[in-house]
Design an enzyme around this catalytic site. Structure first.
Site, PDB file in Angstrom:
ATOM      1  N   LYS A 174       0.710  -1.292   0.012  1.00 56.26           N
ATOM      2  CA  LYS A 174       0.253  -0.137  -0.017  1.00 56.26           C
ATOM      3  C   LYS A 174       1.167   1.358  -0.171  1.00 56.26           C
ATOM      4  CE  LYS A 174      -1.821   2.438   3.141  1.00 56.26           C
ATOM      5  NZ  LYS A 174      -1.828   3.597   2.184  1.00 56.26           N
ATOM      6  N   GLY A 227       6.816   4.903   8.538  1.00 54.06           N
ATOM      7  CA  GLY A 227       5.841   6.127   8.322  1.00 54.06           C
ATOM      8  C   GLY A 227       6.228   6.494   9.415  1.00 54.06           C
ATOM      9  N   SER A 228       5.178   7.467  10.137  1.00 53.01           N
ATOM     10  CA  SER A 228       5.630   7.545  11.115  1.00 53.01           C
ATOM     11  C   SER A 228       5.203   6.784  12.804  1.00 53.01           C
ATOM     12  CB  SER A 228       4.957   9.009  11.216  1.00 53.01           C
ATOM     13  OG  SER A 228       3.304   9.069  11.650  1.00 53.01           O
ATOM     14  N   THR A 229       6.081   7.739  13.588  1.00 53.50           N
ATOM     15  CA  THR A 229       6.449   7.213  15.086  1.00 53.50           C
ATOM     16  C   THR A 229       4.691   6.284  15.147  1.00 53.50           C
ATOM     17  OG1 THR A 229       7.995   7.473  15.569  1.00 53.50           O
ATOM     18  CG2 THR A 229       7.021   6.933  17.458  1.00 53.50           C
ATOM     19  N   GLY A 232       3.328   3.817  13.109  1.00 52.72           N
ATOM     20  CA  GLY A 232       4.157   2.645  13.653  1.00 52.72           C
ATOM     21  C   GLY A 232       2.926   1.660  14.903  1.00 52.72           C
ATOM     22  N   GLU A 249      10.074   1.312  10.246  1.00 57.25           N
ATOM     23  CA  GLU A 249      10.807   2.456  10.260  1.00 57.25           C
ATOM     24  C   GLU A 249      10.092   3.641  10.430  1.00 57.25           C
ATOM     25  OE1 GLU A 249      14.132   1.408   9.702  1.00 57.25           O
ATOM     26  OE2 GLU A 249      13.473  -0.542   8.930  1.00 57.25           O
ATOM     27  N   CYS A 283      13.797  11.145   6.887  1.00 59.92           N
ATOM     28  CA  CYS A 283      14.071  10.765   8.079  1.00 59.92           C
ATOM     29  C   CYS A 283      14.799  10.866   8.985  1.00 59.92           C
ATOM     30  CB  CYS A 283      12.905   9.117   7.913  1.00 59.92           C
ATOM     31  SG  CYS A 283      14.342   7.606   6.997  1.00 59.92           S
ATOM     32  N   GLU A 383       9.720  16.058  15.065  1.00 64.14           N
ATOM     33  CA  GLU A 383      10.356  16.036  13.901  1.00 64.14           C
ATOM     34  C   GLU A 383       9.979  16.959  12.553  1.00 64.14           C
ATOM     35  OE1 GLU A 383       9.444  11.785  11.374  1.00 64.14           O
ATOM     36  OE2 GLU A 383      11.134  11.430  11.000  1.00 64.14           O
TER      37      GLU A 383
HETATM   38  P1  NAD Z   1       1.681   7.908   7.850  1.00 61.13           P
HETATM   39  O1  NAD Z   1       2.568   7.553   9.168  1.00 61.13           O
HETATM   40  O2  NAD Z   1       1.166   9.396   7.806  1.00 61.13           O
HETATM   41  O3  NAD Z   1       1.896   7.229   6.508  1.00 61.13           O
HETATM   42  C1  NAD Z   1       2.605   6.149   6.180  1.00 61.13           C
HETATM   43  C2  NAD Z   1       1.919   5.302   5.377  1.00 61.13           C
HETATM   44  O4  NAD Z   1       0.989   5.088   6.760  1.00 61.13           O
HETATM   45  C3  NAD Z   1       0.799   5.661   4.448  1.00 61.13           C
HETATM   46  O5  NAD Z   1       1.204   4.865   4.112  1.00 61.13           O
HETATM   47  C4  NAD Z   1      -0.717   6.076   5.355  1.00 61.13           C
HETATM   48  O6  NAD Z   1      -1.661   5.739   4.384  1.00 61.13           O
HETATM   49  C5  NAD Z   1      -0.039   4.284   6.282  1.00 61.13           C
HETATM   50  N1  NAD Z   1      -1.282   4.698   7.700  1.00 61.13           N
HETATM   51  C6  NAD Z   1      -1.645   6.210   8.425  1.00 61.13           C
HETATM   52  N2  NAD Z   1      -2.033   5.204   8.796  1.00 61.13           N
HETATM   53  C7  NAD Z   1      -2.447   3.986   8.973  1.00 61.13           C
HETATM   54  C8  NAD Z   1      -2.690   3.466  10.407  1.00 61.13           C
HETATM   55  N3  NAD Z   1      -3.990   3.716  10.584  1.00 61.13           N
HETATM   56  N4  NAD Z   1      -2.855   1.442   9.784  1.00 61.13           N
HETATM   57  C9  NAD Z   1      -1.995   1.253   8.929  1.00 61.13           C
HETATM   58  N5  NAD Z   1      -1.521   2.216   7.418  1.00 61.13           N
HETATM   59  C10 NAD Z   1      -1.371   3.591   7.931  1.00 61.13           C
HETATM   60  O7  NAD Z   1       3.653   9.121   7.883  1.00 61.13           O
HETATM   61  P2  NAD Z   1       4.029   9.971   6.668  1.00 61.13           P
HETATM   62  O8  NAD Z   1       3.495  10.998   7.091  1.00 61.13           O
HETATM   63  O9  NAD Z   1       3.175   9.214   4.965  1.00 61.13           O
HETATM   64  O10 NAD Z   1       5.411   9.956   6.236  1.00 61.13           O
HETATM   65  C11 NAD Z   1       6.162  10.886   7.309  1.00 61.13           C
HETATM   66  C12 NAD Z   1       6.705   9.785   8.354  1.00 61.13           C
HETATM   67  O11 NAD Z   1       7.389   8.623   7.926  1.00 61.13           O
HETATM   68  C13 NAD Z   1       7.601  10.661   8.643  1.00 61.13           C
HETATM   69  O12 NAD Z   1       7.395  10.445  10.464  1.00 61.13           O
HETATM   70  C14 NAD Z   1       9.294   9.893   8.283  1.00 61.13           C
HETATM   71  O13 NAD Z   1       9.976  10.283   9.765  1.00 61.13           O
HETATM   72  C15 NAD Z   1       9.207   8.867   8.653  1.00 61.13           C
HETATM   73  N6  NAD Z   1       9.836   7.552   7.955  1.00 61.13           N
HETATM   74  C16 NAD Z   1      10.444   6.509   7.759  1.00 61.13           C
HETATM   75  C17 NAD Z   1      11.370   6.262   7.465  1.00 61.13           C
HETATM   76  C18 NAD Z   1      12.629   5.364   8.184  1.00 61.13           C
HETATM   77  O14 NAD Z   1      12.822   4.366   7.081  1.00 61.13           O
HETATM   78  N7  NAD Z   1      12.831   5.195   9.156  1.00 61.13           N
HETATM   79  C19 NAD Z   1      11.537   6.817   6.155  1.00 61.13           C
HETATM   80  C20 NAD Z   1      10.603   7.399   5.644  1.00 61.13           C
HETATM   81  C21 NAD Z   1       9.739   8.356   6.380  1.00 61.13           C
END
Ligand code: NAD
Length: 489
Positions: A174, A227-229, A232, A249, A283, A383
């Site tokens: 996704k 994605g975001s903490t 996660g 991650e 990130c 962040e």
């Molecule tokens: P986000 O957590 O909002 O979304 C990431 C993904 O998760 C999207 O596909 C979103 O649709 C999905 N998502 C959202 N809510 C969900 C839920 N309840 N259940 C399952 N999936 C869900 O993050 P973002 O704003 O898209 O990305 C930015 C964040 O990603 C930042 O915090 C950044 O640090 C982090 N990031 C981490 C790494 C790493 O490797 N550590 C790399 C890139 C980005």
């Protein structure tokens, strides 16, 4: 440019069951690029069912055959490099010079690396008691769900899918609802080079519907999430039902420490790359410059001069060095942090606002922003994920380490010094999954990538990630063991 606007389930491009769509918007000018099929829970169920059905034959395929398909895909990506570079730039706002020189090349490189890895995954033999043979094999998990963010969608498609497929899993991926186009195009290329139906399924939907369903699904054996903490943490909760494996991650607040003996010119360039590449939407961005007080003024004069010379503008222009942020909502969030910096008494040395150029007024632009602040400020702890760097000074090594480790994150970090003992001492003591010495933000498919603390757990890349996408089986064989006579009559 070809744009796919359906989802991929079992080798077929299909609409959502309820016909819903998502708007995909160009971050440069706010125009609509396309409407595409929006997956909801029932569509996720269809995709997982397809992946489950495809798993037995894919998992049983000779590893070198899976590898061969990944190698063919890498070649195909190189054939379509220009088209992919343009598509990624259009959807994300990354400058075309970056998508051409970095994103597409790294994507092909990653698929090729794991294509080569597929048949190199070996088990072990373990020295146990005499008369027994004990060996291990690594087996795929089954159906893997992968959820990725919008900051490097093309590259993350390869980071996620390549090792999972090499190991013999099938995939439901996704991409972010904000930037789905390059993942869909890669999936088209996968079908072209011969990946069987159902091995890869791509669904585009919102997190609270499609993402949540994938995370809780009983037939999904693992979720790999970037994605975001906060998200996660939700995924970990959703995974509890079937105790699926989870790899996370998450966010970061990278410390970039510049000591008094650093090569200042190199540190200036390295620090700019660390925070301004991809508009700071990384990130691992070096979002905290932690600098010795004796060189802070000299460094900042040069750093501000360099940052003010960055060419901000239309990402499709090859001269552009910094494009827009990837969405309107995110632009507002970054501008809010500029406001927070002012309220906290931060000294704004550059930026802190939208650019005044009227041709960029409809885009999600924010100027490169440099703020001098304190280690405990929100702008030094949270962040921001934009072209926004907080500069903090220190007096001695002890204070530098305390500032660097004074966050809940632990992903990427860098340090600039000529003192080799100090460099390795800090490398050992910094709480982070990655440390760069006299460089920043280096990544390679062979080198482990991931974080500590609230930056998540598990590792991408290299042999480490192959362990993440497999489970180990231990097999005992009685060759001629003299077994004690328990229960033997
Ligand atoms: P986000 O957590 O909002 O979304 C990431 C993904 O998760 C999207 O596909 C979103 O649709 C999905 N998502 C959202 N809510 C969900 C839920 N309840 N259940 C399952 N999936 C869900 O993050 P973002 O704003 O898209 O990305 C930015 C964040 O990603 C930042 O915090 C950044 O640090 C982090 N990031 C981490 C790494 C790493 O490797 N550590 C790399 C890139 C980005």
């Amino acid at each position: 440019m070809h744009i796919q606007n359906k989802m991929l389930i079992n080798g077929e491009w299909v609409d959502a069951l309820d016909g819903a769509t998502i708007d995909v918007v160009n971050p440069h000018d706010g125009s609509l690029i396309t409407k595409l099929a929006e997956a909801k829970e029932a569509d996720v169920d269809r995709a997982v069912a397809a992946a489950k059905a495809a798993y037995p034959s894919w998992g049983a395929l000779q590893a070198s055959e899976r590898g061969h398909l990944l190698l063919k895909l890498a070649d195909k990506i190189e054939e379509c490099a220009e088209e992919l570079a343009q598509l990624e730039s259009l959807d994300t706002g990354h400058p075309i010079r970056d998508t051409r020189n970095l994103d597409v090349k790294r994507t092909a490189f990653c698929f090729r690396y794991f294509g080569g890895m597929a048949d190199k995954l070996e088990g072990t033999t373990i020295p146990v008691e005499e008369g027994f043979l004990n060996y291990t094999s690594r087996e795929p998990i089954g159906v893997v769900g992968q959820i990725v963010p919008w900051n490097f969608p093309l590259m993350f498609t390869s980071w996620k899918m390549a090792p999972a497929l090499a190991a013999g899993n099938t995939v439901v991926i996704k991409p972010s609802e904000i930037t789905p186009l390059s993942t869909l195009r890669i999936a088209e290329l996968m079908l072209e080079v011969g990946f069987p139906p159902g091995v890869v399924n791509v669904i585009v939907g919102y997190g609270h519907t499609a993402g949540a369903r994938l995370s809780e699904h009983e037939d999904v054996g693992k979720i790999a999430f970037t994605g975001s903490t906060a998200t996660g943490q939700r995924i970990v909760q959703a995974s509890a039902g079937n105790l699926k494996k989870v790899q996370l991650e998450l966010g970061g607040k990278g410390a970039n420490i510049i000591f008094e003996d650093a090569d200042i010119q190199k540190a200036v360039g390295g620090a700019a790359w660390a925070i301004f590449h991809n508009q700071g939407q990384a990130c691992i961005a070096g979002s905290r410059i932690i600098i010795h007080e004796s060189i802070a003024d000299e460094f900042l004069d040069k750093f501000v001069a360099l940052a003010s010379s960055i060419r901000l503008g239309d990402p499709s222009n090859p001269e552009t060095e910094m494009g827009p942020l990837t969405s309107k909502l995110h632009q507002e969030r970054v501008l809010e942090y500029c406001e927070i910096a002012r309220q906290e008494g931060g000294e704004i040395l550059l930026g802190g606002k939208k650019p005044s150029d009227p041709s960029l007024a409809n885009g999600c632009y924010v100027e490169p922003t440099i703020v001098r602040g304190k280690a405990t400020d929100r702008i030094a702890q949270e962040e921001v994920f934009g072209p926004f760097v907080t500069v903090i000074t220190f007096k001695d090594d002890e204070e530098a380490l305390a500032i660097a480790n004074g966050t809940e994150y632990g992903l990427g970090s860098g340090l600039w010094t000529k003192d080799i003992s100090r460099a390795h001492k800090f490398a050992r003591e910094i709480h982070a999954g990655m440390v760069w010495i006299n460089c920043y933000k280096r990544v390679h498919p062979a080198s482990p990538f991931g974080g500590m603390g609230k930056s998540g757990y598990g590792r991408e890349m290299g042999f480490e990630v192959m362990r993440e996408y497999t489970q180990v089986k231990s097999v005992w064989v009685n060759i001629d063991a003299k077994i004690p006579p328990f229960y033997q009559r």
